[in-house]
Design an enzyme around this catalytic site. Structure first.
Site, PDB file in Angstrom:
ATOM      1  CB  SER A 183      -0.930   0.003   1.224  1.00  0.00           C
ATOM      2  OG  SER A 183      -0.183  -0.190   2.406  1.00  0.00           O
ATOM      3  CD  GLU A 228      -7.574  -5.507   1.769  1.00  0.00           C
ATOM      4  OE1 GLU A 228      -6.424  -5.983   1.723  1.00  0.00           O
ATOM      5  OE2 GLU A 228      -7.849  -4.349   1.391  1.00  0.00           O
TER       6      GLU A 228
HETATM    7  O1  KIV Z   1      -0.435  -3.396   1.592  1.00  0.00           O
HETATM    8  C1  KIV Z   1      -1.000  -3.328   2.686  1.00  0.00           C
HETATM    9  O2  KIV Z   1      -0.888  -2.339   3.409  1.00  0.00           O
HETATM   10  C2  KIV Z   1      -1.774  -4.498   3.108  1.00  0.00           C
HETATM   11  C3  KIV Z   1      -2.666  -4.424   4.263  1.00  0.00           C
HETATM   12  C4  KIV Z   1      -3.267  -3.254   4.729  1.00  0.00           C
HETATM   13  C5  KIV Z   1      -3.193  -5.683   4.757  1.00  0.00           C
HETATM   14  O3  KIV Z   1      -1.693  -5.492   2.496  1.00  0.00           O
END
Ligand code: KIV
Length: 270
Positions: free
Chosen positions: A50, A187
């Protein structure tokens, strides 16, 4: 060998043993100062891909590279003395073969000093997870809404509305646990499915937009601190950082414009 281990560190076995006993607190982190702040308060720091969207302004996580994950992984490991640090393997770095996954997981662990890697998995990836685990790479799995499949899925879509989809996700959770994953991120699934998975597998489930029935929770730290105009619907807001930043910058701008800003070299030295 034990003299080299930090006794205060939360380990992979600690996380596994929490199942059914104590909820697991996880947050993402991408930098040293944030890792330092979160480290005493959380069990797991995830260097999530992310980072591409949150820090680098990308529209999805697809453009995130292994080099980016290594750079942010190094920064977070520098700031963490207690939490278990897990780094995401980005899109394209582990799907081609189990050997590719192993080579890149080892590179990430060696170059960052992190303790485990996370992989977004479907039924075809269980073999890869087993290959890594058997060779000493701790794996956290990620099922349900898998952001790296955004193009295949046609968007970030909630999972588990259809019976066939629910059955498929439960199957994947079983396969992951059997393959040796030490925890499973679940998720964007409906509560009933999150509960079913949590009851079905012997390893902890870590929910994100997946209800309180999971064994632990994870959020993107920037989302829960209110750094953006819009907080995702499933995220409870725990702060309004955006407003604090705007307020502080407005004060600074006003100091600069009014001449109240300290300019002397003596101040620079103190
Ligand atoms: O990439 C990310 O931050 C994640 C999560 C929030 C589970 O995979």
């Amino acid at each position: 060998m034990s003299i080299y281990l930090n006794n205060a560190r939360i380990t992979v076995p600690h996380i596994r043993q929490r199942k059914g006993h104590e909820k697991i607190v996880c947050l993402t982190a991408y930098s040293t100062p944030i890792a330092r702040l979160l480290d005493p308060l959380v069990d797991v720091l995830l260097v999530g891909d992310s980072v591409g969207m949150v820090v680098h302004g990308m529209p999805t996580t697809i453009g995130v590279t292994l080099e980016m994950m290594i750079m942010h992984g190094q920064a977070v490991v520098r700031g963490a003395t207690r939490a278990l640090v897990v780094v995401d393997l980005p899109f394209g770095s582990y799907e081609r073969s189990k050997e590719q996954a192993y080579d890149n997981a080892v590179r990430v662990m060696r170059e960052t000093g992190c303790h485990a890697v996370k992989l977004e998995v479907n039924e075809y990836m269980a073999e890869t997870v087993e290959f890594l685990v058997k060779r000493g790479v701790p794996v956290m799995g990620h099922i349900g809404l898998r952001p790296q499949s955004v193009n295949a899925d046609g968007g970030f879509k909630i999972k588990g509305r259809l019976k066939t989809e629910r059955e498929q996700i439960v199957k994947e959770a079983h396969q992951l646990a059997d393959a040796g994953a030490f925890a499973i991120v679940v998720e964007g699934v409906l509560e009933e499915l999150a509960r079913e998975i949590t009851l079905a597998v012997c390893v902890p489930t870590i929910g994100i937009g997946a209800s309180r029935t999971c064994d632990g929770q994870i959020l993107v730290v920037d989302d829960m601190l209110g750094l953006f105009e819009r907080t995702p619907k499933f995220v409870r807001s725990y702060g309004t950082l955006r407003e604090h930043i705007q307020h502080a910058v407005a004060l600074y701008a006003s100091d600069v414009k009014s001449g109240a800003f300290p300019t002397s070299a003596e101040c620079y030295q103190c």
